[in-house]
Design a protein around this motif. Structure first.
Motif, PDB file in Angstrom:
ATOM      1  N   UNK A  83     -33.545  -0.317 -39.041  1.00  0.00           N
ATOM      2  CA  UNK A  83     -32.167   0.231 -38.336  1.00  0.00           C
ATOM      3  C   UNK A  83     -32.030   0.575 -37.948  1.00  0.00           C
ATOM      4  N   UNK A  84     -33.191   1.595 -37.747  1.00  0.00           N
ATOM      5  CA  UNK A  84     -33.608   2.953 -36.561  1.00  0.00           C
ATOM      6  C   UNK A  84     -33.189   1.969 -34.947  1.00  0.00           C
ATOM      7  N   UNK A  85     -33.672   0.748 -35.248  1.00  0.00           N
ATOM      8  CA  UNK A  85     -33.597   0.048 -33.411  1.00  0.00           C
ATOM      9  C   UNK A  85     -31.853  -0.736 -32.966  1.00  0.00           C
ATOM     10  N   UNK A  86     -31.011  -0.245 -34.659  1.00  0.00           N
ATOM     11  CA  UNK A  86     -30.275  -0.255 -33.818  1.00  0.00           C
ATOM     12  C   UNK A  86     -28.900   0.839 -33.388  1.00  0.00           C
ATOM     13  N   UNK A  87     -29.236   1.759 -34.102  1.00  0.00           N
ATOM     14  CA  UNK A  87     -28.792   3.040 -34.717  1.00  0.00           C
ATOM     15  C   UNK A  87     -29.412   3.407 -33.537  1.00  0.00           C
ATOM     16  N   UNK A  88     -30.568   4.283 -32.935  1.00  0.00           N
ATOM     17  CA  UNK A  88     -31.235   4.459 -31.241  1.00  0.00           C
ATOM     18  C   UNK A  88     -29.716   3.975 -30.790  1.00  0.00           C
ATOM     19  N   UNK A  89     -29.811   2.557 -30.242  1.00  0.00           N
ATOM     20  CA  UNK A  89     -29.493   1.602 -29.712  1.00  0.00           C
ATOM     21  C   UNK A  89     -27.143   2.235 -29.077  1.00  0.00           C
ATOM     22  N   UNK A  90     -26.995   2.691 -30.073  1.00  0.00           N
ATOM     23  CA  UNK A  90     -25.569   2.718 -30.287  1.00  0.00           C
ATOM     24  C   UNK A  90     -25.214   4.392 -30.412  1.00  0.00           C
ATOM     25  N   UNK A  91     -25.792   4.946 -30.817  1.00  0.00           N
ATOM     26  CA  UNK A  91     -25.103   6.311 -31.575  1.00  0.00           C
ATOM     27  C   UNK A  91     -25.008   7.761 -30.214  1.00  0.00           C
ATOM     28  N   UNK A  92     -26.704   7.063 -29.368  1.00  0.00           N
ATOM     29  CA  UNK A  92     -26.420   8.351 -28.593  1.00  0.00           C
ATOM     30  C   UNK A  92     -25.121   8.277 -27.431  1.00  0.00           C
ATOM     31  N   UNK A  93     -24.193   6.984 -27.221  1.00  0.00           N
ATOM     32  CA  UNK A  93     -23.390   6.536 -26.396  1.00  0.00           C
ATOM     33  C   UNK A  93     -22.047   8.146 -27.090  1.00  0.00           C
ATOM     34  N   UNK A  94     -22.153   8.386 -28.598  1.00  0.00           N
ATOM     35  CA  UNK A  94     -21.051   8.847 -29.214  1.00  0.00           C
ATOM     36  C   UNK A  94     -21.337  10.248 -29.768  1.00  0.00           C
ATOM     37  N   UNK A  95     -22.857  11.055 -29.231  1.00  0.00           N
ATOM     38  CA  UNK A  95     -23.952  11.720 -29.916  1.00  0.00           C
ATOM     39  C   UNK A  95     -23.916  12.639 -28.890  1.00  0.00           C
ATOM     40  N   UNK A  96     -23.185  11.761 -27.504  1.00  0.00           N
ATOM     41  CA  UNK A  96     -23.855  12.941 -26.824  1.00  0.00           C
ATOM     42  C   UNK A  96     -23.303  13.897 -25.335  1.00  0.00           C
ATOM     43  N   UNK A  97     -23.333  14.798 -25.163  1.00  0.00           N
ATOM     44  CA  UNK A  97     -22.349  15.421 -24.051  1.00  0.00           C
ATOM     45  C   UNK A  97     -22.711  15.433 -22.677  1.00  0.00           C
ATOM     46  N   UNK A  98     -21.867  15.029 -21.424  1.00  0.00           N
ATOM     47  CA  UNK A  98     -22.887  14.884 -19.968  1.00  0.00           C
ATOM     48  C   UNK A  98     -22.020  15.976 -19.711  1.00  0.00           C
ATOM     49  N   UNK A  99     -22.316  16.726 -18.189  1.00  0.00           N
ATOM     50  CA  UNK A  99     -21.594  17.537 -17.686  1.00  0.00           C
ATOM     51  C   UNK A  99     -22.230  16.936 -16.393  1.00  0.00           C
ATOM     52  N   UNK A 100     -21.813  17.115 -15.390  1.00  0.00           N
ATOM     53  CA  UNK A 100     -21.500  16.851 -13.918  1.00  0.00           C
ATOM     54  C   UNK A 100     -21.715  17.806 -13.589  1.00  0.00           C
TER      55      UNK A 100
END
Length: 487
Positions: free
Chosen positions: A470-487
């Motif tokens: 379960x942790x494997x799957x969550x670490x593959x997917x959730x960072x894309x919605x949990x992180x804020x990216x700034x240039x």
């Protein structure tokens, strides 16, 4: 930030977490990193812990990295072999030249104008890094008891994580305080050498035999020549843990099966009925960390070994006193009293946006998105953070966390990002979900047992409530919605 070599990265700690992170970076072509390690060599807990009998309680083929098969000599590797494994991985992936051993990091302070961290070393030197990854580990700070009179004890006294091999225990009266995973390894290793061994037990734990043994030459040859066999064994070990994990459900059939197996193991290995009763817990399986130990119960049958089923209350110059007021004279005091497991980043002062310390943000209630990042601390990652302990093999958990950090750093280079932060809303949702899962977990039933899982807030802040998949799957997917990216 170098657009060719990528962000400059500081990795703090060269245990298996730091090694996994360094290897993952190199595999992505990211070589602009430095690994700081306060000890004189790699291995983390396997560098520090060198007590007699020290070995891992997870099968070697699972307690190893997925990206490298290895010629293990035992089903459960000992400290020396685990240390050799750390050295082997460093050299196999040419990581050693990135390491600075004997260098301790004191703090990392975010500079918003420069979008970087100023990393301060114990020497007073400060170096700039675009990204900081803490790999300090969960069980890195020994817990020393505050017994009255401890400082006045006249004989040698030390924690198992700081074992002092200069002291010959032969013919000595020795007290080992604690009956957790470490003590159950120390006791059988020294019982045959000492004159008298007192084992102080505050509370018994559920124990099953580990089944450790040397691999036969034929088995090792098969694993070497057919790496796929080793990989298949690894998968089977993870599957077996999923089955065992069902025992954490207090109302499931597996809970009762695990209890029956533990009680039968006590009955079949402990001779004295009174001793059996003292070793039998009165709480569910999984409330405390289950222990795998083959030699502990047989060692307690020895005539020179006495189980003291009481907590220690104080120490005298020549002895140790239990909760009944009984004093036993001893020559050497060994403290197998655990670690400050809930004090995450205790030796590191991380200051994020506005110069706020992460310890002030947590207020003795550590929490992090995926156990890896904290809002307001940009470009900062941690391995073995809050609620990531468990899932079977910690090395598998560490790999997943390292992959989150390395994928993010790779994206920073590719997209020209200066800052990556975490959404507070994502963190709150994550923490609420983990807490809901832990309510169903045996570790939540703390009325009759003590464990190292809970912070001062009362929350279980160390344990991951699911198997590793379960942790494997969550670490593959959730960072894309949990992180804020700034240039």
């Amino acid at each position: 930030m170098s657009r060719t070599r990528g962000p400059r990265v500081a990795i703090i700690g060269c245990g298996f977490g730091g090694i996994a992170t360094a290897v993952k970076l190199k595999k992505k072509g990211l070589t602009n990193f430095t690994v700081f390690e306060q000890s004189d060599g790699p291995g983390g807990t396997w560098w520090d812990n060198r007590y007699p009998g020290c070995e891992v309680d997870i099968a070697s083929h699972a307690y190893s990295f997925s990206f490298l098969t290895y010629d293990w000599t035992r089903t459960h590797a000992g400290q020396a072999e685990l240390q050799q494994y750390a050295e082997h991985v460093l050299d196999r992936f040419d990581v050693r030249r990135h390491c600075r051993f004997g260098v301790r990091v004191e703090s990392a302070t975010w500079d918003a104008d420069e979008a970087r961290y100023d990393v301060r070393l114990a020497s007073g030197e400060t170096e700039p890094f675009d990204v900081v990854i803490s790999c300090l580990g969960l069980l890195s700070r020994p817990r020393h008891p505050d017994w009255p009179g401890l400082d006045d004890f006249e004989g040698p006294k030390f924690h198992t994580a700081r074992w002092e091999p200069s002291h010959d225990l032969s013919g000595k009266r020795v007290a080992v305080v604690g009956t957790g995973s470490t003590a159950t390894q120390v006791v059988p290793a020294i019982a045959g050498k000492v004159e008298q061994l007192y084992v102080f037990q505050r509370q018994p734990g559920w124990i099953l035999p580990k089944g450790e043994r040397d691999y036969t030459p034929r088995e090792r040859a098969v694993f070497r020549r057919l790496p796929v066999v080793q990989k298949l064994r690894r998968l089977r070990l993870f599957y077996q843990f999923r089955v065992m994990f069902k025992g954490y459900d207090l109302h499931g059939k597996r809970q009762q099966r695990n209890l029956r197996q533990c009680r039968e193991y006590i009955r079949s290995t402990v001779d004295d009925p009174d001793l059996r009763a003292q070793l039998t817990p009165d709480y569910p399986w999984g409330c405390k960390r289950p222990v795998l130990a083959t030699g502990f119960y047989p060692a307690l049958n020895r005539p020179n070994v006495e189980l003291v089923p009481h907590a220690v209350t104080r120490v005298t110059p020549k002895g140790i006193v239990d909760a009944t007021g009984t004093e036993r004279e001893i020559d050497v005091l060994v403290m197998a009293t655990g670690f400050h497991a809930t004090k995450f980043l205790a030796s590191l002062d991380v200051r994020g946006t506005g110069g706020v310390s992460i310890h002030d943000t947590w207020k003795n209630d550590p929490r992090a998105f995926l156990g890896i990042t904290v809002p307001g601390y940009p470009n900062f990652f941690m391995l073995y953070g809050p609620n990531t302990n468990g899932g079977f093999s910690v090395l598998a958990q560490l790999e997943r966390q390292a992959e989150v950090a390395v994928r993010t750093i790779s994206r920073m280079r590719r997209k020209g990002l200066r800052v990556v932060d975490t959404r507070p809303s994502a963190t709150e949702r994550w923490v609420r979900w983990v807490d809901r899962q832990l309510v169903k977990h045996a570790s939540a039933m703390g009325a009759n047992c003590t464990n190292y899982y809970h912070a001062e807030s009362g929350r279980n802040v160390t344990q991951w409530p699911k198997p590793h998949g379960e942790y494997y799957l969550l670490t593959k997917t959730l960072p894309y919605v949990g992180f804020i990216e700034v240039r």
